[in-house]
Enzyme design. Structure first.
Site, mmCIF file in Angstrom:
data_model
loop_
_atom_site.group_PDB
_atom_site.id
_atom_site.type_symbol
_atom_site.label_atom_id
_atom_site.label_comp_id
_atom_site.label_asym_id
_atom_site.label_seq_id
_atom_site.Cartn_x
_atom_site.Cartn_y
_atom_site.Cartn_z
ATOM 1 N N ASP A 145 0.879 -1.974 4.645
ATOM 2 C CA ASP A 145 -0.100 -0.849 3.832
ATOM 3 C C ASP A 145 -0.644 -1.572 2.476
ATOM 4 O O ASP A 145 -1.681 -1.004 2.123
ATOM 5 C CB ASP A 145 0.718 0.340 3.540
ATOM 6 C CG ASP A 145 -0.473 1.694 3.045
ATOM 7 O OD1 ASP A 145 -1.576 1.743 3.600
ATOM 8 O OD2 ASP A 145 -0.048 2.029 1.986
ATOM 9 N N GLU A 192 -5.665 -7.384 -3.006
ATOM 10 C CA GLU A 192 -6.251 -6.219 -2.084
ATOM 11 C C GLU A 192 -7.340 -5.418 -3.269
ATOM 12 O O GLU A 192 -8.089 -4.789 -2.746
ATOM 13 C CB GLU A 192 -5.602 -5.346 -1.396
ATOM 14 C CG GLU A 192 -4.515 -4.341 -2.693
ATOM 15 C CD GLU A 192 -3.774 -3.646 -2.115
ATOM 16 O OE1 GLU A 192 -3.653 -2.372 -2.619
ATOM 17 O OE2 GLU A 192 -2.896 -3.795 -1.184
ATOM 18 N N HIS A 245 -3.756 0.716 1.991
ATOM 19 C CA HIS A 245 -2.939 1.163 0.869
ATOM 20 C C HIS A 245 -3.344 2.811 0.948
ATOM 21 O O HIS A 245 -3.563 3.332 -0.042
ATOM 22 C CB HIS A 245 -3.638 0.759 -0.574
ATOM 23 C CG HIS A 245 -2.399 0.715 -1.644
ATOM 24 N ND1 HIS A 245 -2.459 -0.281 -2.527
ATOM 25 C CD2 HIS A 245 -1.688 1.599 -1.819
ATOM 26 C CE1 HIS A 245 -1.523 0.249 -3.578
ATOM 27 N NE2 HIS A 245 -1.154 1.241 -3.061
#
Length: 331
Positions: free
Chosen positions: A260, A265, A297
């Site tokens: 996740d 990111e 996420h």
């Protein structure tokens, strides 16, 4: 009556956060300036006159903190559990107080189990095959969680809640943390990190990202694990050395991964990047593996968590204004 203060809210999402911000700032008599933009030194002027700034996981480095300080900012709260995206040393030097907003552990713990099951049941391959109208079974046989030894790294609120949930699946559960707790001990066996690596069929990460934990899953760690180990990460992307993970997937050392969070990111997640060329080679590679599940996420994202993050980010500001003990302050 409390003096009215203004909060500068960056990255505000109208579709889920705004109603809660309006509710809680109204309850406490606070005013609010908002933008959907990410905070930068250039738009720090939006916070002029606001002692309190509210952000999410976007990096708050020294140049940004200095720019906000010049506009009058003396307190920054992130609407997240993690605060490794904030330069705490720079904040301390400038005299900016920093707070975070932990939310309930159930959402992330449940999502972790979702990723575990998706990896064990080859869900990426199943979906690809189904969408291509290939309804055959060969190569899709799964494994059962009840037959696994699961290693949980990090037994804070989320890791401990996950351990409790895993009891319903009947799996053997090992745990590692610098500071074991009694609740986790009820359902898991604390072992050394080396033992956890050696004996676990599936390893899930719930540690904070810091100097000690960054790239804790690296080539050396993978070498100690079982062939075909499953890795799940709903903690922080920096916990896994992506290059080592890719090599492990290529060689079969890693039998699957549920991610996740990934490294680098912050410039991608929560933005609409359709029609853009994404300069993130590792993400493209990870998405190409049939035994890898990557999500953006999302583990935290439930109605309960969003309200809690907004509410407690505001409550921490109120505590600071009133000079009360602030349970959300980290420095």
């Amino acid at each position: 009556m409390m003096k009215q203060e203004c909060i500068m809210v960056y990255n505000l999402r109208d579709f889920d956060e705004r109603p809660y911000f309006e509710e809680y700032t109204g309850e406490y008599g606070l005013s609010m300036v908002t933008t959907a933009e990410t905070p930068t030194p250039e738009n720090a002027t939006l916070a002029q006159g606001c002692r309190y700034v509210n952000i999410i996981t976007t990096p708050a480095d020294r140049p940004l903190l200095e720019a906000l300080y010049q506009q009058g900012t003396r307190y920054i709260v992130t609407r997240t559990i993690g605060y490794d995206h904030i330069d705490l040393d720079a904040a301390k030097e400038l005299g900016i107080r920093v707070a975070n907003t932990p939310y309930g552990p159930d959402g992330v713990a449940e999502y972790t189990i979702l990723l575990m099951l998706m990896c064990l049941r080859n869900m990426t391959s199943i979906r690809h095959r189904y969408l291509g109208q290939d309804f055959t079974l060969k190569g899709l046989i799964g494994r059962e969680l009840s037959q696994m030894t699961v290693g949980v790294i990090g037994t804070g609120r989320i890791g401990t809640r996950l351990i409790s949930m895993l009891t319903g699946f009947g799996c053997r559960t090992l745990a590692y943390a610098p500071h074991p707790n009694a609740e986790a001990k009820k359902h898991a066996e604390y072992v050394s990190l080396e033992t956890l690596y050696r004996e676990s069929d599936l390893i899930t990460l719930h540690a904070p990202a810091n100097a000690e934990t960054t790239h804790m899953i690296n080539e050396d760690a993978l070498a100690q694990m079982k062939n075909g180990v499953i890795l799940v990460n709903t903690g922080r992307g920096a916990l896994i050395d992506t290059a080592a993970l890719l090599h492990g997937l290529d060689t079969g050392k890693v039998g699957g991964a549920g991610l996740d969070v990934i490294e680098e990111e912050s410039d991608l997640y929560y933005y609409d990047r359709r029609e853009e060329l994404l300069h993130h080679r590792d993400m493209a590679l990870l998405n190409s593996y049939p035994n890898v599940v990557v999500t953006h996420h999302m583990a935290f994202y439930t109605r309960q968590c969003v309200e809690t993050m907004v509410r407690d980010s505001v409550r921490g500001i109120v505590a600071d204004i009133q000079g009360l003990k602030n349970p959300w302050r980290v420095c």
